[in-house]
Design a protein around this motif. Structure first.
Motif, PDB file in Angstrom:
ATOM      1  N   ASP A   1      -4.312   3.558  -1.378  1.00  0.00           N
ATOM      2  CA  ASP A   1      -4.677   2.137  -1.469  1.00  0.00           C
ATOM      3  C   ASP A   1      -4.362   1.573  -2.853  1.00  0.00           C
ATOM      4  O   ASP A   1      -3.838   0.455  -2.977  1.00  0.00           O
ATOM      5  N   ASP A   2      -4.656   2.349  -3.898  1.00  0.00           N
ATOM      6  CA  ASP A   2      -4.448   1.855  -5.259  1.00  0.00           C
ATOM      7  C   ASP A   2      -2.967   1.659  -5.578  1.00  0.00           C
ATOM      8  O   ASP A   2      -2.581   0.667  -6.211  1.00  0.00           O
ATOM      9  N   ILE A   3      -2.112   2.590  -5.154  1.00  0.00           N
ATOM     10  CA  ILE A   3      -0.693   2.438  -5.481  1.00  0.00           C
ATOM     11  C   ILE A   3      -0.072   1.324  -4.648  1.00  0.00           C
ATOM     12  O   ILE A   3       0.785   0.569  -5.130  1.00  0.00           O
ATOM     13  N   ARG A   4      -0.507   1.168  -3.407  1.00  0.00           N
ATOM     14  CA  ARG A   4      -0.001   0.054  -2.599  1.00  0.00           C
ATOM     15  C   ARG A   4      -0.406  -1.285  -3.202  1.00  0.00           C
ATOM     16  O   ARG A   4       0.401  -2.226  -3.250  1.00  0.00           O
ATOM     17  N   HIS A   5      -1.633  -1.367  -3.681  1.00  0.00           N
ATOM     18  CA  HIS A   5      -2.111  -2.583  -4.331  1.00  0.00           C
ATOM     19  C   HIS A   5      -1.309  -2.857  -5.597  1.00  0.00           C
ATOM     20  O   HIS A   5      -0.947  -4.003  -5.900  1.00  0.00           O
TER      21      HIS A   5
END
Length: 401
Positions: free
Chosen positions: A373-377
């Motif tokens: 989730d963090d890298i996609r964000h």
């Protein structure tokens, strides 16, 4: 050594492929794209989620630097072909999160309980940690029997509570060390020489790496015994520095660099108000390795290097070739650019000071998803991956700031 055929396949393989096709990221012409992986035990599944997101975006780092669990993730990534890396990471983490002997919970019951409340999750954490401490984890470490307290062992290889022989088997099964040593991807893993107390890096551009080099980086005492390499004994690099950021950004010759700095411990946090939160906060402070302080220091250093680089452009060529100070200045000056993307794991409400040894499947999946989730964000932020164009040529980004 060649990795064997994977026995587990992600259930979301088709969907993942479609997602990858839609989310490819175009990068500027960075000379180095680095993945920097901190130590942190089971929190390392967060790093695996980060890598899955990089793979979706079509980003293949050409330098992976890791310490402790970060070194083990580095081995799995660099030791497999790009198209197999996410699948291998899944198998690696599925293996590490299996109980050493029998599962105290049926998987679906554990997941059902985990999906309820934070109080239930905290209870599960304590139960899983107790089982791990008593028995170990399959494919990773097992309890040393008899205890070194009973045997009075004087052999550095057995002075520990656990035996990591299963980890060597796991690494040799899942990693192709010939691929690692072919230097398709640069790999650096940090460890501490016990005799000298000096921190060092095992680097595939300087030596042939094998499973023991990665195990040495994660040999945290007194749980794990020292690893012998060429007559010297080594412990976990996190005893001295838990983040290999400086190794990558200060390497020479300097290169335009995009660094994904993945931290498992957050230096920022609240003052504990309950006794069970004190230990967790201590570990965050101890192992965060002051990443932002290091980044700020490197930023200031690069600012002066860039300033000197620009000033020298106004100096006549003849003077630069003859003046001693100009010659020395040219050795220090640097016009390269650095972009550091921070990805820092955020603690969950149900986690305790034992969060780094909580090896249950539900916890692992939650860590992995947090990283993804963090890298996609991060990739949704405009211009964050662009080449820096400010005065220092150095920028940092963090979605949580």
């Amino acid at each position: 050594m060649t990795a064997q055929t994977t026995t587990r396949v992600s259930t979301g393989a088709v969907q993942q492929s479609d997602h990858e096709a839609r989310h490819r990221v175009h990068l500027p012409a960075y000379e180095t794209v680095a993945l920097i992986l901190q130590g942190g035990g089971t929190l390392g599944a967060y790093q695996a989620g980060i890598y899955e997101g990089l793979s979706e975006a079509g980003i293949a780092p050409n330098w992976i630097a890791g310490i402790s669990i970060g070194a083990l993730n580095a081995a799995i990534i660099a030791g497999n072909a790009p198209e197999n890396r996410v699948q291998r990471l899944r198998e690696f983490w599925n293996t590490l999160c299996e109980p050493a002997y029998t599962n105290p919970f049926l998987s679906f019951i554990e997941q059902t309980m985990f999906d309820t409340t934070d109080d239930i999750r905290k209870m599960l954490t304590h139960l899983n940690v107790a089982y791990t401490v008593q028995n170990g984890q399959k494919g990773f470490f097992t309890t040393r029997i008899p205890s070194p307290w009973i045997t009075g062992s004087r052999d550095p290889k057995t002075v520990s509570y656990y035996d990591t022989a299963p980890l060597k088997t796991t690494l040799e099964r899942l990693c192709d060390f010939d691929r690692i040593n072919a230097q398709e991807t640069r790999v650096s893993v940090g460890a501490v020489n016990i005799n000298t107390g000096n921190f060092c890096y095992f680097d595939n551009t300087k030596m042939k790496l094998r499973a023991e080099h990665f195990m040495a980086s994660g040999a945290l005492p007194p749980g794990f015994a020292a690893i012998e390499i060429d007559g010297q004994f080594y412990w976990d690099g996190g005893l001295v520095s838990n983040t290999p950021l400086s190794e990558v950004l200060q390497t020479s010759p300097r290169r335009d660099t995009l660094a994904f700095q993945v931290d498992l411990w957050n230096a920022l946090g609240e003052v504990p108000t309950h006794i069970d939160a004190v230990g967790a906060r201590v570990k965050d402070i101890q192992y965060s390795s002051r990443t932002r302080f290091v980044t700020d220091s490197l930023n200031r250093s690069q600012h002066y290097r860039r300033l000197l680089h620009e000033v020298l452009k106004a100096v006549p060529t003849e003077l630069k070739q003859t003046d001693r100070w100009c010659k020395l200045a040219e050795k220090v000056a640097c016009g390269k650019r650095y972009n550091v993307v921070h990805l820092i794991y955020r603690n969950k409400a149900y986690e305790t000071e034992y969060k780094d040894i909580q090896f249950s499947m539900p916890i692992m999946h939650a860590h992995w998803q947090s990283g993804l989730d963090d890298i996609r964000h991060t990739f949704k932020q405009d211009d964050w991956l662009d080449m820096p164009n400010n005065d220092s040529g150095f920028v940092t980004h963090d979605i949580h700031r």
